[in-house]
Design an enzyme around this catalytic site. Sequence first.
Site, PDB file in Angstrom:
ATOM      1  CD  GLU A 166      -0.322   5.554  -3.757  1.00 12.56           C
ATOM      2  OE1 GLU A 166      -1.118   4.622  -3.935  1.00 12.56           O
ATOM      3  OE2 GLU A 166       0.197   5.814  -2.658  1.00 12.56           O
TER       4      GLU A 166
ATOM      5  CG  ASP B 155      -2.073   0.893   1.180  1.00 12.80           C
ATOM      6  OD1 ASP B 155      -2.249   1.565   0.150  1.00 12.80           O
ATOM      7  OD2 ASP B 155      -2.828   0.945   2.163  1.00 12.80           O
TER       8      ASP B 155
ATOM      9  CG  ASP C  70      -8.214   4.365   0.555  1.00  5.97           C
ATOM     10  OD1 ASP C  70      -8.063   3.128   0.528  1.00  5.97           O
ATOM     11  OD2 ASP C  70      -7.353   5.136   1.006  1.00  5.97           O
TER      12      ASP C  70
END
Length: 968
Positions: free
Chosen positions: A534, A531, A607
């Site tokens: 980015e 996770d 999300d």
Amino acid sequence: MRALSSLLVLVAVPAALAVKTQDFKTCTQAAFCRRGRALSARAQENPSWSSPYSIDPSTISVLPGQASFTAGVKSLLYPDVKFGLDVRVHKDGVVRVRMDEVNGLRKHYDEAASWALIAEPDISPEIKWSVGKSDVRAVYGDKKDIEVVVAFQPLKVTLLRDGKEQVVLNGRGLLHMEHFRTKESAEEKLPVEQPQGDDSQVVMQVNSRAWFEGETEDGYWEEQFGSWTDTKPKGPESLSIDISFPNHGHVYGIPQHATRLSLPTTTGENAFYSEPYRLYNADVFEYLADSTMSLYGSIPVMHAHSAASTVAIFNAVGSETWIDVAHPTPRSTETHWISESGILDVFLMPGSTPADVFGQYTRLTGTPALPAHWALAYHQCRWNYVSSDDVRDVQRRFDLEDMPVDVFWLDIEYAEEHKYFIWDKKYFPDPVDMTRDVEAVGRKMVVIVDPHLKRAASYPVYQEAQERGVLVKSPGGSNDYEGWCWSGSAAWVDGFNPESWDWWTSLFKTAPQGDKWTWTESTVDTYIWNDMNEPSVFNGPEISMPRDNVHYGGWEHRDVHNINGMLFHNMTFQALKARSDPPKRPFVLTRSFYAGSQRFGAMWTGDNLGTWEHMAVGVRMVLANNIGGFSFAGSDVGGFFGNPEPEMLVRWYEVGIFSPFFRAHAHIDTKRREPYLLDEPYKGIIRSLLRLRYSMLPVWYTAFREASVTGLPVLRPHYVAFPHDEAGFALDDQYFVGSSGLLVKPICEKGATETSVYLPDDQVYYDYFNHYAYRGAAKGKHVTVPAELEKVPLLIRGGSIISTRERPRRSSPLMKYDPFTLRVALNAAGEAHGELYLDDGVTFSHQDGQFIWREFVATSDKKARGVRISSRNLAAQKPSEAVDGVALATYDIANSFVKEMLGVRVERVVVFGLASKPNKVQAGGRDLYWEFTPGVTASEKRQGTTSVLVVKDPDLSVTSDWEIVVQT
């Protein structure tokens, strides 16, 4: 999970937040995007606009025996700045166009393609370039119907088929590669008009650049966004290029965006969106359900489609990119790509079918990895299961309620102070024993490992990374970058540093490795969730890393931002693969991705919210990722945020069971919503849905085998399945599962009891559950189908054979030796076809020929006045197509996996649409037991409940050739 502006340990997470659009740039807030859009505006306003870039014919060099040529490119704006052009044709007909500055003050980032491509493509030795007075061109293809033309002045590259333009680069004159310069020597630009007349470009002077670049230096050397200053030490280096599809009215791809599948316009008077599509991997909190905002991943590939052909482009750039889309006519598309940095490196894929394009793209970037079989089953997750006992209790409750599940997940709270790999022993005192308890019934654990490392002397992973010098650097490159994330003060692993790869692999070893730190408190069946890659940085610009941070090789973060997440995903994939011998297939879920990420695992859409709108757009986003080559995709079932009512939760499970990646997940502030907590009838409905997913795992696994070989997506929108049916080109709320013939229409609206399904062809479609036969039409047809809460609209196209396993089990590995049911959906000609692929589902032994690949065929038998249903070995006939990326010269039909599966049988055959009641049903001369219910036949042109023949326990092995004869 998403990043917040402060740590969970410091500030409680608000229960109801919304996307803070002010945290993320619009085009007008990004200087290079402003410059690119202004360039386009000037071109539109000036009828005599022409690109200043041209080829110097005297520099053309055609390599002997090679399908490539190079040439010098000059710009009338800057006569002293030189560019080099390289155009080549690959063996499969893809055209690669590269342009870079030559001998500039600095080097433009040119490594994006090297991370995306699986290998340097082979150049065709058969292409012959013809150099004329005004262009260079080549004609190729089996039918000599493809032509690539490179015009000299202005520079323009055109790909044609049968004389029709398919793709045009710089046709509108928006190509602009900003060259490197020094701030002190920047020349003054005079605001003059573009010269007019045929000889205008020849006489144009250096000081007349304003007509093209604008009158001011807009954000060349420094840029402000909020409280952040981007220093831009290299100055302006953006790249603009227009890419047009003159004969294609629909474009798809460029995931990830929460938009329609067929991309709406962003420019012009009737623009659907005012902002371009943005590719900039970002942690967007509660993203909008309809927006061109960038999200977590970026795949710069675009399909262009018409009834006549499909073409595509892959723009190999790793920096932030904005894309405008316009449709000057209903049957043409213009796009404008504006990137912050990088070289021009565009691959033109000539198609001409969707299948051709998928093959061409995945030969470049790789096919999706064939996942472990269990990874296609149901995953149960939330932020967070709070202890070992909590995990055990969740497992117990699933078993008590007789609900299948394969994977339990742990979010960040398992880790002490969010130091990944380090268990919080207060709540997880026995991590290995806990994991073994889960594994005892064939289940797996997935735990989260993020790329930020807590800067603490007590954290051995950070200490080793620091000592080895494998952390991202601050601007200037002398110090390790310090940012803020879940762990507090954090540093980030630099996957571009080759020294980081072996070190990262060593961390996942489950046995001691000398004095190296290894994750001994895990097992080889502990899998990983990447996770925040980015990367997400809580106190950074746009919740990410400063663009002037420095990676290995001296490249700035701006150059590599969109590639960063894929590298972390790749590193983890390689680490899991290396931790056992023989290796097991890794499972690694990633939030951030780039072209080529499909080779390393699964993704999810981030999300999302527990709303009907997010449920619907999640379907479109997963379809877009399938178009982008990344089939193993899904959205969080139930929505990450919010507390969906039971009806919505049931509908979301109906979406989930027909998604390639199927996981329920929820935010820490949501109520617990494991499916066993629901009241009846909702709990029973979800139990049935889970069992339906498990029964259809053979369909999903077979579809993934095909994707791993051909690149064809697992989920197929109508333009892929029926490329000539214009009425289906914009459809994005229903789709086909692989080549199975299953047509799915998820319900994403409250209170629905029926829905309209589009049937694209003149064929019979059978309701999977009640066997009702619907009739399509030659030009397509909408039919109304029932869609009560307990029923997801699911149709089987006539001509298909579906293989399922119907025995309820606690987990998918326990189904390994279960028998099969075949559903034979006859078409109007009394025929059907289907495939079944099996291997051990865990290791890579399939690459050595350890697998079963069967074809089931139903044919009309006029002599017997009935149908023959047969099984034959496909692997022996198509060995080169059998496994993911590995061509087998021979196939042993008696391989060890086949021997292991000899006892696995077909226990039931169900035939839909038979013309009349059988007189007898036999296999190998044996009479079989059967039942027949009359009804509508496959050849009739009316709707109604179809005839159904059920052949019970024919006792036929799934590993062998056989034939069932149905005599009527």
